[in-house]
Design a protein around this motif. Structure first.
Motif, mmCIF file in Angstrom:
data_model
loop_
_atom_site.group_PDB
_atom_site.id
_atom_site.type_symbol
_atom_site.label_atom_id
_atom_site.label_comp_id
_atom_site.label_asym_id
_atom_site.label_seq_id
_atom_site.Cartn_x
_atom_site.Cartn_y
_atom_site.Cartn_z
ATOM 1 N N ILE A 1 6.010 17.506 4.665
ATOM 2 C CA ILE A 1 6.463 16.796 3.466
ATOM 3 C C ILE A 1 6.822 15.370 3.844
ATOM 4 C CG2 ILE A 1 8.222 16.705 1.651
ATOM 5 C CD1 ILE A 1 8.435 19.799 1.986
ATOM 6 N N SER A 2 6.194 14.440 3.180
ATOM 7 C CA SER A 2 6.402 13.020 3.478
ATOM 8 C C SER A 2 7.543 12.453 2.639
ATOM 9 C CB SER A 2 5.114 12.234 3.202
ATOM 10 O OG SER A 2 5.318 10.853 3.399
ATOM 11 N N VAL A 3 8.412 11.672 3.281
ATOM 12 C CA VAL A 3 9.517 10.991 2.609
ATOM 13 C C VAL A 3 9.212 9.495 2.603
ATOM 14 C CG1 VAL A 3 11.975 10.419 2.717
ATOM 15 C CG2 VAL A 3 11.199 12.723 3.319
ATOM 16 N N PHE A 4 9.250 8.862 1.415
ATOM 17 C CA PHE A 4 8.912 7.438 1.370
ATOM 18 C C PHE A 4 10.102 6.549 1.023
ATOM 19 C CE2 PHE A 4 7.555 9.315 -2.705
ATOM 20 C CZ PHE A 4 8.361 8.621 -3.589
ATOM 21 N N LEU A 5 11.262 7.147 0.753
ATOM 22 C CA LEU A 5 12.446 6.340 0.473
ATOM 23 C C LEU A 5 13.679 7.107 0.921
ATOM 24 C CD1 LEU A 5 13.339 4.077 -2.432
ATOM 25 C CD2 LEU A 5 14.844 6.029 -2.079
ATOM 26 N N VAL A 6 14.609 6.392 1.559
ATOM 27 C CA VAL A 6 15.868 6.984 1.995
ATOM 28 C C VAL A 6 17.011 6.072 1.566
ATOM 29 C CG1 VAL A 6 17.251 7.808 3.929
ATOM 30 C CG2 VAL A 6 14.754 7.993 4.016
ATOM 31 N N SER A 7 18.023 6.653 0.941
ATOM 32 C CA SER A 7 19.200 5.888 0.532
ATOM 33 C C SER A 7 20.432 6.693 0.905
ATOM 34 C CB SER A 7 19.164 5.631 -0.975
ATOM 35 O OG SER A 7 20.318 4.935 -1.400
ATOM 36 N N CYS B 1 0.824 -1.209 0.000
ATOM 37 C CA CYS B 1 0.000 0.000 0.000
ATOM 38 C C CYS B 1 0.860 1.262 0.000
ATOM 39 C CB CYS B 1 -0.917 0.011 1.216
ATOM 40 S SG CYS B 1 -2.245 -1.183 1.146
ATOM 41 N N ASN B 2 1.910 1.246 0.808
ATOM 42 C CA ASN B 2 2.777 2.421 0.882
ATOM 43 C C ASN B 2 3.445 2.721 -0.441
ATOM 44 O OD1 ASN B 2 2.413 3.316 3.515
ATOM 45 N ND2 ASN B 2 3.884 1.854 4.345
ATOM 46 N N PHE B 3 3.632 1.682 -1.270
ATOM 47 C CA PHE B 3 4.316 1.880 -2.549
ATOM 48 C C PHE B 3 3.362 1.782 -3.725
ATOM 49 C CE2 PHE B 3 7.943 1.503 0.113
ATOM 50 C CZ PHE B 3 8.896 2.304 -0.508
ATOM 51 N N GLY B 4 2.154 2.286 -3.536
ATOM 52 C CA GLY B 4 1.321 2.532 -4.703
ATOM 53 C C GLY B 4 0.172 1.586 -4.953
ATOM 54 N N ALA B 5 0.082 0.454 -4.246
ATOM 55 C CA ALA B 5 -1.058 -0.438 -4.443
ATOM 56 C C ALA B 5 -2.273 0.190 -3.767
ATOM 57 C CB ALA B 5 -0.768 -1.816 -3.858
ATOM 58 N N LYS B 6 -3.184 0.761 -4.541
ATOM 59 C CA LYS B 6 -4.269 1.578 -3.982
ATOM 60 C C LYS B 6 -5.505 0.752 -3.645
ATOM 61 C CE LYS B 6 -2.606 5.641 -6.457
ATOM 62 N NZ LYS B 6 -2.892 6.679 -7.463
ATOM 63 N N VAL B 7 -5.279 -0.456 -3.190
ATOM 64 C CA VAL B 7 -6.412 -1.319 -2.849
ATOM 65 C C VAL B 7 -7.047 -0.850 -1.548
ATOM 66 C CG1 VAL B 7 -7.139 -3.689 -2.403
ATOM 67 C CG2 VAL B 7 -5.307 -3.232 -4.038
ATOM 68 N N ILE B 8 -6.227 -0.563 -0.548
ATOM 69 C CA ILE B 8 -6.733 -0.001 0.701
ATOM 70 C C ILE B 8 -5.818 1.141 1.142
ATOM 71 C CG2 ILE B 8 -7.922 -2.063 1.508
ATOM 72 C CD1 ILE B 8 -5.589 -2.736 3.230
ATOM 73 N N TYR B 9 -6.373 2.032 1.933
ATOM 74 C CA TYR B 9 -5.660 3.195 2.452
ATOM 75 C C TYR B 9 -4.675 2.717 3.521
ATOM 76 C CZ TYR B 9 -5.371 7.954 4.493
ATOM 77 O OH TYR B 9 -4.953 9.171 4.955
ATOM 78 N N PRO B 10 -3.356 3.024 3.380
ATOM 79 C CA PRO B 10 -2.347 2.445 4.278
ATOM 80 C C PRO B 10 -2.632 2.538 5.778
ATOM 81 C CG PRO B 10 -1.276 3.573 2.467
ATOM 82 C CD PRO B 10 -2.738 3.857 2.324
ATOM 83 N N PRO B 11 -3.121 3.692 6.317
ATOM 84 C CA PRO B 11 -3.373 3.739 7.761
ATOM 85 C C PRO B 11 -4.434 2.744 8.248
ATOM 86 C CG PRO B 11 -3.273 5.963 6.856
ATOM 87 C CD PRO B 11 -3.304 5.021 5.696
ATOM 88 N N THR B 12 -5.197 2.180 7.300
ATOM 89 C CA THR B 12 -6.248 1.219 7.658
ATOM 90 C C THR B 12 -5.688 0.020 8.409
ATOM 91 O OG1 THR B 12 -7.444 1.852 5.656
ATOM 92 C CG2 THR B 12 -8.067 -0.244 6.658
ATOM 93 N N ILE B 13 -4.472 -0.378 8.049
ATOM 94 C CA ILE B 13 -3.949 -1.658 8.535
ATOM 95 C C ILE B 13 -3.597 -1.622 10.024
ATOM 96 C CG2 ILE B 13 -2.079 -3.343 8.252
ATOM 97 C CD1 ILE B 13 -2.020 -2.473 5.267
ATOM 98 N N TYR B 14 -3.072 -0.513 10.493
ATOM 99 C CA TYR B 14 -2.546 -0.486 11.860
ATOM 100 C C TYR B 14 -3.592 -0.802 12.941
ATOM 101 C CZ TYR B 14 -0.539 1.128 16.221
ATOM 102 O OH TYR B 14 -0.133 1.197 17.524
ATOM 103 N N PRO B 15 -4.765 -0.139 12.963
ATOM 104 C CA PRO B 15 -5.712 -0.403 14.069
ATOM 105 C C PRO B 15 -6.124 -1.874 14.179
ATOM 106 C CG PRO B 15 -6.385 1.528 12.820
ATOM 107 C CD PRO B 15 -5.285 0.875 12.044
ATOM 108 N N VAL B 16 -6.376 -2.528 13.026
ATOM 109 C CA VAL B 16 -6.810 -3.926 13.089
ATOM 110 C C VAL B 16 -5.640 -4.868 13.326
ATOM 111 C CG1 VAL B 16 -8.928 -3.642 11.755
ATOM 112 C CG2 VAL B 16 -6.769 -4.014 10.550
ATOM 113 N N CYS B 17 -4.437 -4.472 12.872
ATOM 114 C CA CYS B 17 -3.247 -5.293 13.111
ATOM 115 C C CYS B 17 -2.986 -5.433 14.605
ATOM 116 C CB CYS B 17 -2.053 -4.664 12.404
ATOM 117 S SG CYS B 17 -0.474 -5.446 12.770
ATOM 118 N N VAL B 18 -3.125 -4.321 15.356
ATOM 119 C CA VAL B 18 -2.900 -4.337 16.797
ATOM 120 C C VAL B 18 -3.841 -5.321 17.479
ATOM 121 C CG1 VAL B 18 -3.061 -2.948 18.903
ATOM 122 C CG2 VAL B 18 -2.004 -1.982 16.843
ATOM 123 N N LYS B 19 -5.070 -5.406 16.976
ATOM 124 C CA LYS B 19 -6.067 -6.306 17.572
ATOM 125 C C LYS B 19 -6.083 -7.679 16.889
ATOM 126 C CE LYS B 19 -8.220 -3.698 20.659
ATOM 127 N NZ LYS B 19 -9.658 -3.439 20.583
#
Length: 811
Positions: A340-346, A254-272
């Motif tokens: 400003i969001s950074v999505f890759l660091v090298s 999701c973070n790298f462009g797969a627009k199936v679900i909104y990335p923040p969606t995963i965290y709340p349910v992952c915790v539970k």
């Protein structure tokens, strides 16, 4: 209980919204459910576009507003059949539109559109759609998410207040009906009570927040695809649905462009540890993709490939960065403070440069922010101004099992290198679930395809062929490919995709593959083509795993090889011109192929389908040395001298060779020894010796004057040689000998000559148009190696070309 979220496409049409109704009612029979809906497909964009029209003072905002009203009215008229329900819903919807109209009118009058006003405007999309669905699903209860989804402001962005939101959700859903309808996306500020939102795609997030707070059995995301795909199906036709993903893998994709679900969606349910299931509203019977903590029996190292186009790379560099603590902190703090969001660091191991990936739209602001942050260092020369590269693409290969599989990174970069794709920057975390890299955006499609193919995410390996020449050999080759296509798919998992076909005058191209049943008709109706335009079209397609197949005898086509090889396109040549051209050009082609990691193959240049060149290469690669070559290399000449008889004069044998397709279109090429000389030069070079065509000693049997003038003159004069040939033939017959046109290489010295061989010679019994080669090597000195078989004919030559193609497929 279960939470179901339906996206904009799921409520965007009458067909989809009625499908939603069936899905919801079916689920509600089993257990209580919460249904979260997005705005009707496209409405959020239209709400924003209308606000921009209004703030710019354009009266067109009124038309756009009326279009939205009309669309919602038509939807209600079509799907709500009960008159009382319809009237009540119209009153609710029209009241909302009246409020919205007042806001737009205010924006239009004062020419101001604040973030607060914009958030209020876009909230109407979900408020409208959720009321429509609540009426459609009889017995459902509508609840306003603004009352329990709370945010607060950080650097101008809405951030969820998780603790307060969870508390309010539990209170709000204390007494749950069978179906609860909730508008997604929208929220309110915890301090001011003003309308806010959770960002584009925030309806997914709303559903996840509710599911986590209520300890739901599962969160279902209903959308317009069957689930997560191994890659973007619009780019990769062979992409398929992934059955299962871990939370980490889904987040990375999701973070790298797969627009199936909104990335923040995963965290709340992952915790539970609540699973997410992605389903298709338009194909509810499809199993979809399940996302959970652990995947049982998971053997695939790579699950999928995702990408972000429109990437910019900013490089922060300077000698003062080496060993200095806090530089990266300053980089990321400055960017974060400006949202400003950074999505890759090298970062280079020497620490003298750090490259960061941002979206194109943030690039100029990010450069300005960083130049300001390091202004003093730039002024005194300790650091350089920020270097910006735009119009790039970021690609990520994702899979938790990569950390258990050696060589993934090596295979990744090796595959890209062989395809001529330059990696500008790369990053890999210590968890090894994601390897990300940046390429030129023009290489995005090619990169995705070659990686999908290489890592067995495709059901089939694909080889993309450009076939030039549709005469006897080219036509037979295309016929063989067509006949063998299904067999190769079924048993070798290989698709031979002919993406380009060129004749001497025309060319056709199709990235998805050309129908070989009617390609001649397509060629006839296509645009004219030249060698130059052919090359340009091939390079423009920039297609992966590509092979250029030359079935012509054209010098102009052979001249394209260096360019094609330099662009990492394999070359398979039935055309002898390149390999027998100047030694420097021959060496250049071989070296270029080696440097680029592609193949330059020309087995059929000598012996048609016989494995002569391959055998010589195998001997040399194993440490043997070729000392001597004796060969009958012209199937045409062997046919001629086998056919000649008392009642079949020399001129007739030449005519028969032409009619039966053994000779070149102009038989003088064969009779002059030119064809044999080319072949001998090629074999001598492959044996490891430097030689030019002029270095070959020639002993020919047709006088020079017969090679002058036109082909018609040649055929007219040829019978004059018959009597002399017949006298010599009779004498040979008495001696028990036969003619053979023999090519000889001895320690790099080469010659061709018509020789008489006796019955004790291996060449004596050579039949028809067969070829024969004797290889004397350091290992095979006493008993030379013999290779013999059909050496001419379109079918066997095409089969040899096919074998070269298959050798590339099997790399």
């Amino acid at each position: 209980m279960k939470v179901l979220k339906f996206g904009g496409t799921s409520v965007g049409s009458v067909k989809s919204i009625l499908s939603l109704k069936r899905i919801v009612e079916n689920e509600a029979r089993r257990q209580p459910i919460v249904v979260v809906v997005s705005a009707l497909g496209g409405i959020t964009d239209q709400l924003i576009a209308t606000s921009r029209l209004a703030v710019s003072g354009k009266d067109e905002w009124r038309t756009s507003f009326e279009q939205m009203v009309d669309r919602h009215h038509k939807m209600i008229d079509t799907i709500i059949t009960d008159p009382n329900d319809r009237e009540t819903l119209f009153n609710t919807v029209d009241a909302l539109f009246e409020q919205l109209h007042s806001i737009y009118f205010g924006v239009f009058l004062i020419r101001d559109l604040s973030k607060k006003t914009q958030d209020a405007i876009v909230s109407y999309g979900e408020r409208l759609s959720s009321n429509i669905v609540a009426t459609l699903v009889r017995g459902s209860k509508w609840m306003d998410s603004r009352s329990f989804i709370k945010t607060y402001d950080i650097a101008g962005k809405n951030t969820l207040d998780s603790a307060l939101t969870n508390q309010l959700v539990v209170e709000a859903f204390k007494d749950m009906p069978r179906v609860t309808l909730v508008p997604g996306f929208i929220s309110t500020d915890r301090d001011t009570g003003e309308i806010t939102n959770l960002g584009r795609g925030g309806s997914d997030y709303t559903a996840a927040i509710i599911a986590a707070a209520l300890d739901a059995e599962v969160l279902e995301i209903w959308t317009d695809v069957d689930g997560f795909m191994t890659a973007d199906p619009r780019v990769i036709k062979s992409a398929y649905t992934i059955d299962q993903l871990s939370y980490v893998e889904a987040m990375e994709l999701c973070n790298f462009g797969a627009k199936v679900i909104y990335p923040p969606t995963i965290y709340p349910v992952c915790v539970k540890n609540i699973p997410i299931r992605v389903k298709n509203t338009f194909n509810p019977s499809a199993p979809g993709t399940i996302i959970k903590d652990k995947i049982a029996n998971d053997a695939k190292p790579i699950k999928g490939i995702s990408s972000i186009n429109g990437t910019s790379l900013i490089t922060v560099s300077g000698l003062s960065m080496v060993g200095v603590i806090g530089v990266n902190r300053r980089i990321f703090t400055a960017l974060a403070d400006n949202g400003i969001s950074v999505f890759l660091v090298s970062q280079a191991s020497s620490e003298n440069s750090t490259s960061i990936g941002v979206r194109n739209e943030d690039a100029e602001e990010a450069v300005e922010v960083l130049n300001h942050e390091f202004a003093s260092e730039i002024a005194n020369g300790a650091m350089f101004p920020m270097h910006l590269e735009s119009n790039l693409a970021t690609i990520a290969i994702v899979g938790e099992n990569m950390k258990h599989t050696p060589g993934i990174a090596g295979k990744l970069f090796g595959t890209l290198g062989r395809s001529g794709i330059s990696v500008i920057a790369c990053a890999q975390g210590g968890s090894e679930t994601n390897i990300s890299f940046v390429v030129d955006s023009r290489s995005l499609r090619k990169s995705l395809n070659v990686l999908h193919d290489s890592f067995f995410l495709s059901e089939y390996k694909v080889l993309n062929l450009f076939v030039c020449g549709v005469g006897t050999v080219g036509g037979k080759l295309l016929e063989q490919i067509r006949n063998q296509y299904d067999e190769l798919k079924e048993h070798s998992r290989l698709k031979l995709n002919v993406v380009g076909i060129a004749s001497s005058k025309n060319a056709i191209f199709d990235r998805d593959g050309i129908d070989l049943n009617n390609y001649r008709e397509q060629l006839h109706n296509s645009e004219p083509s030249t060698p130059q335009s052919l090359c340009e079209n091939i390079l423009k397609m920039n297609i992966f795993n590509s092979v250029f197949v030359d079935c012509t005898a054209s010098a102009d086509i052979a001249a394209l090889y260096p360019t094609l090889l330099n662009h990492n396109i394999n070359v398979v040549a039935a055309n002898k011109i390149a390999a027998s051209s100047s030694y420097d050009n021959y060496r250049l082609l071989k070296d270029t192929a080696l440097l680029r990691g592609v193949k330059f193959l020309f087995e059929t240049n000598v012996g048609a389908g016989l494995p002569i060149i391959g055998t010589i290469n195998d001997l040399r690669n194993s440490g043997d040395r070729i000392l001597r070559i004796e060969a009958v290399l012209s199937g045409t000449l062997n046919f001629i001298f086998n056919e000649i008889a008392a009642d079949v004069p020399f001129s007739e044998t030449v005519r028969r060779a032409k009619e039966q397709g053994y000779s070149e279109p102009d038989p003088r090429i064969d009779l002059s020894g030119t064809d044999v000389i080319r072949k001998l030069v090629i074999l001598t070079r492959e044996a490891g010796y430097r030689i030019e065509q002029d270095d070959v000693e020639k002993h020919l049997f047709v006088p020079d004057e017969y090679f002058k003038g036109s082909v018609d003159d040649f055929w007219k004069n040829l019978p004059k040689l018959d009597a002399d040939f017949e006298r010599k033939r009779e004498q040979l017959d008495k001696e028990g000998k036969r003619w053979r046109f023999v090519a000889t290489m001895d320690q790099g010295k080469a010659s061709v000559a018509l020789k008489a061989v006796g019955k004790d010679h291996p060449f004596y019994s050579l039949e028809g148009s067969n070829n024969i080669v004797l290889l004397t090597t350091e290992r095979y000195k006493e008993y030379p190696m013999l290779i013999q078989g059909y050496g001419a004919g379109a079918s066997v030559t095409a089969a040899g070309v096919f074998a070269n193609i298959m050798s590339i497929a099997n790399i």
